[in-house]
Design a protein around this motif. Sequence first.
Motif, PDB file in Angstrom:
ATOM      1  N   GLY A 147       5.812  -2.135  -6.542  1.00 35.55           N
ATOM      2  CA  GLY A 147       6.810  -3.191  -6.542  1.00 35.55           C
ATOM      3  C   GLY A 147       6.507  -4.245  -5.487  1.00 35.55           C
ATOM      4  N   PRO A 148       7.280  -5.335  -5.471  1.00 32.90           N
ATOM      5  CA  PRO A 148       7.036  -6.411  -4.512  1.00 32.90           C
ATOM      6  C   PRO A 148       7.455  -6.030  -3.094  1.00 32.90           C
ATOM      7  N   SER A 149       6.690  -6.507  -2.138  1.00 33.38           N
ATOM      8  CA  SER A 149       7.048  -6.307  -0.735  1.00 33.38           C
ATOM      9  C   SER A 149       7.090  -7.628   0.014  1.00 33.38           C
ATOM     10  N   ASN A 150       6.960  -8.731  -0.724  1.00 32.71           N
ATOM     11  CA  ASN A 150       6.919 -10.063  -0.108  1.00 32.71           C
ATOM     12  C   ASN A 150       8.301 -10.699  -0.027  1.00 32.71           C
ATOM     13  N   LEU A 151       9.312  -9.893   0.200  1.00 34.40           N
ATOM     14  CA  LEU A 151      10.694 -10.353   0.305  1.00 34.40           C
ATOM     15  C   LEU A 151      11.213 -10.040   1.696  1.00 34.40           C
ATOM     16  N   PRO A 152      12.340 -10.615   2.109  1.00 37.85           N
ATOM     17  CA  PRO A 152      12.898 -10.276   3.413  1.00 37.85           C
ATOM     18  C   PRO A 152      13.081  -8.767   3.571  1.00 37.85           C
ATOM     19  N   TYR A 153      12.621  -8.232   4.677  1.00 39.91           N
ATOM     20  CA  TYR A 153      12.705  -6.808   5.025  1.00 39.91           C
ATOM     21  C   TYR A 153      11.783  -5.928   4.179  1.00 39.91           C
ATOM     22  N   GLY A 154      10.919  -6.521   3.351  1.00 33.30           N
ATOM     23  CA  GLY A 154       9.916  -5.746   2.642  1.00 33.30           C
ATOM     24  C   GLY A 154       8.773  -5.384   3.577  1.00 33.30           C
ATOM     25  N   ASN A 155       8.082  -4.293   3.252  1.00 33.92           N
ATOM     26  CA  ASN A 155       6.986  -3.834   4.103  1.00 33.92           C
ATOM     27  C   ASN A 155       5.920  -3.214   3.208  1.00 33.92           C
ATOM     28  N   ARG A 156       4.785  -3.886   3.080  1.00 37.93           N
ATOM     29  CA  ARG A 156       3.737  -3.457   2.170  1.00 37.93           C
ATOM     30  C   ARG A 156       3.206  -2.068   2.525  1.00 37.93           C
ATOM     31  N   GLU A 157       2.961  -1.814   3.809  1.00 34.39           N
ATOM     32  CA  GLU A 157       2.389  -0.525   4.191  1.00 34.39           C
ATOM     33  C   GLU A 157       3.383   0.616   3.964  1.00 34.39           C
ATOM     34  N   LEU A 158       4.657   0.356   4.248  1.00 43.41           N
ATOM     35  CA  LEU A 158       5.678   1.365   3.961  1.00 43.41           C
ATOM     36  C   LEU A 158       5.773   1.644   2.469  1.00 43.41           C
ATOM     37  N   LEU A 159       5.678   0.601   1.668  1.00 40.32           N
ATOM     38  CA  LEU A 159       5.745   0.761   0.214  1.00 40.32           C
ATOM     39  C   LEU A 159       4.590   1.624  -0.278  1.00 40.32           C
ATOM     40  N   LYS A 160       3.400   1.329   0.174  1.00 41.61           N
ATOM     41  CA  LYS A 160       2.230   2.102  -0.238  1.00 41.61           C
ATOM     42  C   LYS A 160       2.369   3.563   0.197  1.00 41.61           C
ATOM     43  N   ALA A 161       2.859   3.781   1.407  1.00 47.45           N
ATOM     44  CA  ALA A 161       3.039   5.146   1.894  1.00 47.45           C
ATOM     45  C   ALA A 161       4.106   5.893   1.101  1.00 47.45           C
ATOM     46  N   SER A 162       5.196   5.196   0.756  1.00 52.14           N
ATOM     47  CA  SER A 162       6.257   5.833  -0.032  1.00 52.14           C
ATOM     48  C   SER A 162       5.733   6.305  -1.378  1.00 52.14           C
ATOM     49  N   ILE A 163       4.957   5.450  -2.037  1.00 52.63           N
ATOM     50  CA  ILE A 163       4.415   5.812  -3.349  1.00 52.63           C
ATOM     51  C   ILE A 163       3.426   6.957  -3.220  1.00 52.63           C
ATOM     52  N   ALA A 164       2.509   6.848  -2.271  1.00 53.25           N
ATOM     53  CA  ALA A 164       1.456   7.853  -2.135  1.00 53.25           C
ATOM     54  C   ALA A 164       1.996   9.205  -1.681  1.00 53.25           C
ATOM     55  N   GLN A 165       2.939   9.193  -0.747  1.00 52.61           N
ATOM     56  CA  GLN A 165       3.369  10.436  -0.109  1.00 52.61           C
ATOM     57  C   GLN A 165       4.619  11.046  -0.720  1.00 52.61           C
ATOM     58  N   ARG A 166       5.462  10.219  -1.349  1.00 48.54           N
ATOM     59  CA  ARG A 166       6.741  10.746  -1.832  1.00 48.54           C
ATOM     60  C   ARG A 166       6.865  10.750  -3.346  1.00 48.54           C
ATOM     61  N   LEU A 167       6.036   9.962  -4.028  1.00 50.38           N
ATOM     62  CA  LEU A 167       6.087   9.939  -5.492  1.00 50.38           C
ATOM     63  C   LEU A 167       4.853  10.578  -6.115  1.00 50.38           C
ATOM     64  N   PHE A 168       3.675  10.278  -5.600  1.00 56.59           N
ATOM     65  CA  PHE A 168       2.458  10.814  -6.207  1.00 56.59           C
ATOM     66  C   PHE A 168       2.263  12.300  -5.928  1.00 56.59           C
ATOM     67  N   CYS A 169       3.134  12.894  -5.130  1.00 58.39           N
ATOM     68  CA  CYS A 169       3.124  14.341  -4.945  1.00 58.39           C
ATOM     69  C   CYS A 169       3.899  15.061  -6.048  1.00 58.39           C
ATOM     70  N   LEU A 170       4.586  14.308  -6.896  1.00 54.53           N
ATOM     71  CA  LEU A 170       5.382  14.883  -7.974  1.00 54.53           C
ATOM     72  C   LEU A 170       4.496  15.223  -9.168  1.00 54.53           C
ATOM     73  N   ALA A 171       5.041  15.992 -10.101  1.00 52.02           N
ATOM     74  CA  ALA A 171       4.277  16.457 -11.259  1.00 52.02           C
ATOM     75  C   ALA A 171       3.838  15.297 -12.141  1.00 52.02           C
TER      76      ALA A 171
END
Length: 213
Positions: free
Chosen positions: A158-182
Amino acid sequence: MEPLKIHCFTSGKLQTNSYVISDLEDTFCIVIDPGENPDEMIEFIGSRKIEYILLTHSHYDHISGLNILKKITDASVIVHSSEAEWLMNPSLNLSSKDHSVIVCEWPDILLNGGETIHCHSFSINAIHTPGHTPGSVCYLINGSYLFTGDTLLAGAAGPSNLPYGNRELLKASIAQRLFCLANDIVIYPGHGGKSSIGFEKSHPVLPHIKHII
């Protein structure tokens, strides 16, 4: 896996997805992200009892229909604790940039991430996935259906180029909290068509940041 009925309503200039979810007998019914122009969704809901209104985050295109849906159903509104104030602040929910300023009431239930919400025979796991916004949450229902808001779209982060968005946090959330799912978990995003964890893991989604607003 007990099957669900999932109805998607897409509306507004950003083509935002709102979801109405129930079991096969309509024992319960929840709504995720009531967006703009909710008339069709409200007509579909009819006399069904809405248990919860789940918000993946508090941007205006995901909460534009919240006030009217709350008034009609009196369902409990659930959002991450860091974005409760956003519901009442047009500058934070970005509606101040649009012609329709949105001010909602304080939510009923605040999340911090990691909670399990029980709704009849179903369980809803709240996964905190900051990056698009600080309080972005993905909801995993019965371990099989994942509603990702603007954290993970089909084929793109998703986009991170908005107020309070954070590209590195977004990438970490996807990699560590979603891609660990089935791999077979189906993804229902806030914009665009559905996908699966396995498909997104097998494609280079993380470098691609989707521009929506």
